[in-house]
Design a protein around this motif. Structure first.
Motif, PDB file in Angstrom:
ATOM      1  N   LYS A 187       7.870   7.631  -0.303  1.00 43.61           N
ATOM      2  CA  LYS A 187       8.720   8.450  -0.543  1.00 43.61           C
ATOM      3  C   LYS A 187       7.817   9.571   0.991  1.00 43.61           C
ATOM      4  O   LYS A 187       8.759  10.709   1.682  1.00 43.61           O
ATOM      5  CB  LYS A 187       8.620   9.433  -1.526  1.00 43.61           C
ATOM      6  CG  LYS A 187       9.471   9.162  -2.596  1.00 43.61           C
ATOM      7  CD  LYS A 187      10.711   8.503  -2.491  1.00 43.61           C
ATOM      8  CE  LYS A 187      11.408   7.130  -2.969  1.00 43.61           C
ATOM      9  NZ  LYS A 187      13.116   7.466  -3.461  1.00 43.61           N
ATOM     10  N   GLN A 245       9.056   8.596   3.927  1.00 48.69           N
ATOM     11  CA  GLN A 245      10.002   8.759   4.270  1.00 48.69           C
ATOM     12  C   GLN A 245      10.729   9.827   4.825  1.00 48.69           C
ATOM     13  O   GLN A 245      11.951  10.801   5.303  1.00 48.69           O
ATOM     14  CB  GLN A 245      11.236   8.218   3.076  1.00 48.69           C
ATOM     15  CG  GLN A 245      12.594   8.210   2.970  1.00 48.69           C
ATOM     16  CD  GLN A 245      13.033   7.602   1.940  1.00 48.69           C
ATOM     17  OE1 GLN A 245      13.496   8.418   1.104  1.00 48.69           O
ATOM     18  NE2 GLN A 245      12.989   6.166   1.204  1.00 48.69           N
ATOM     19  N   ARG A 246      10.457  11.065   3.522  1.00 45.85           N
ATOM     20  CA  ARG A 246      10.632  12.132   4.247  1.00 45.85           C
ATOM     21  C   ARG A 246      10.037  12.845   5.686  1.00 45.85           C
ATOM     22  O   ARG A 246      10.754  13.405   6.609  1.00 45.85           O
ATOM     23  CB  ARG A 246      10.199  13.243   2.615  1.00 45.85           C
ATOM     24  CG  ARG A 246      10.311  13.275   1.470  1.00 45.85           C
ATOM     25  CD  ARG A 246      10.608  14.232   1.180  1.00 45.85           C
ATOM     26  NE  ARG A 246      10.071  13.570  -0.616  1.00 45.85           N
ATOM     27  CZ  ARG A 246       9.441  13.854  -1.626  1.00 45.85           C
ATOM     28  NH1 ARG A 246       8.342  12.749  -1.644  1.00 45.85           N
ATOM     29  NH2 ARG A 246      10.260  13.121  -2.940  1.00 45.85           N
ATOM     30  N   SER A 288      20.186   5.973  -2.281  1.00 42.73           N
ATOM     31  CA  SER A 288      19.937   6.572  -3.541  1.00 42.73           C
ATOM     32  C   SER A 288      20.815   6.965  -5.183  1.00 42.73           C
ATOM     33  O   SER A 288      19.914   6.490  -5.610  1.00 42.73           O
ATOM     34  CB  SER A 288      19.551   8.178  -2.628  1.00 42.73           C
ATOM     35  OG  SER A 288      19.827   9.363  -3.294  1.00 42.73           O
TER      36      SER A 288
END
Length: 214
Positions: free
Chosen positions: A120, A123-124, A203
């Motif tokens: 994550k 990804q961010r 998502s």
């Protein structure tokens, strides 16, 4: 409205105003909540539309929009009868179709690739880096393109000569490459931002569906 309220021309209007007054009194808090949004839309979306009349005037900055003389369809007739009209129309349609064909898949593919990144944090970070160009103004992006692709002093020129090209071609001077440079720069600027909506859709997919697909 009941037909009995239509005996004269003034009654429907009075009835409407009365009902509106009652509704405003009963639901004034709801109207107060909507007021900021309505104000923003009115100020930034509808108020600037008065400038459309400039197309029907012989605009002179010293007189302003309303003070400039009215010429009606003269500007349109001049444009449609111009020898450049065909080229302008064909270039506009061609670049628009090119932008749609090349620009539409880009955010979808980026969202699909970012969705496969398991970390994550990464990804961010990728998402932040890719949508940052969206906040750069078009003028700055144009300046960056002129600087990077300059055949003499730009990054492209230095890199081409470092790779052994003694006399690299001038990309900005090639009329056949203009459409590609324009479309690709637009994709670079907006793909990350446009991929956000697709990331949100991905998502929301139940992970069990992926397991079932496997």
């Amino acid at each position: 409205m009941s037909p009995s309220l239509w005996p004269s021309g003034n009654v429907p209007q009075k009835t409407f105003l009365k009902r509106l007054q009652v509704d405003l009194y009963k639901h004034w808090m709801l109207y107060l909540m909507v007021l900021p949004a309505v104000t923003v839309i009115a100020v930034f979306s509808y108020a600037p539309m008065y400038g459309i009349v400039i197309a029907f005037k012989n605009f002179k900055p010293a007189f302003g929009i309303w003070g400039s003389p009215w010429v009606g369809m003269k500007n349109f007739n001049r444009f449609f009868s111009s020898y450049q009209f065909t080229n302008i129309l064909s270039n506009t349609i061609g670049i628009s179709l090119y932008s749609i064909a090349a620009g539409f898949p880009a955010p979808v593919l980026l969202a699909l690739m970012m969705n496969q990144v398991r970390s994550k944090g990464r990804q961010r970070a990728i998402q932040t880096i890719t949508y940052m160009p969206h906040f750069i103004s078009v003028i700055v992006v144009s300046g960056m393109i002129l600087t990077f692709l300059n055949v003499n002093t730009g990054l492209y020129g230095h890199l081409a000569r470092a790779l052994g090209f003694v006399d690299p071609s001038d990309l900005l001077g090639n009329k056949h490459l203009f459409s590609s440079i324009y479309v690709l720069s637009d994709i670079w600027q907006h793909t990350g931002w446009d991929s956000i909506i697709y990331m949100a859709a991905l998502s929301s997919i139940d992970p069990a569906l992926y397991e079932a697909a496997k």
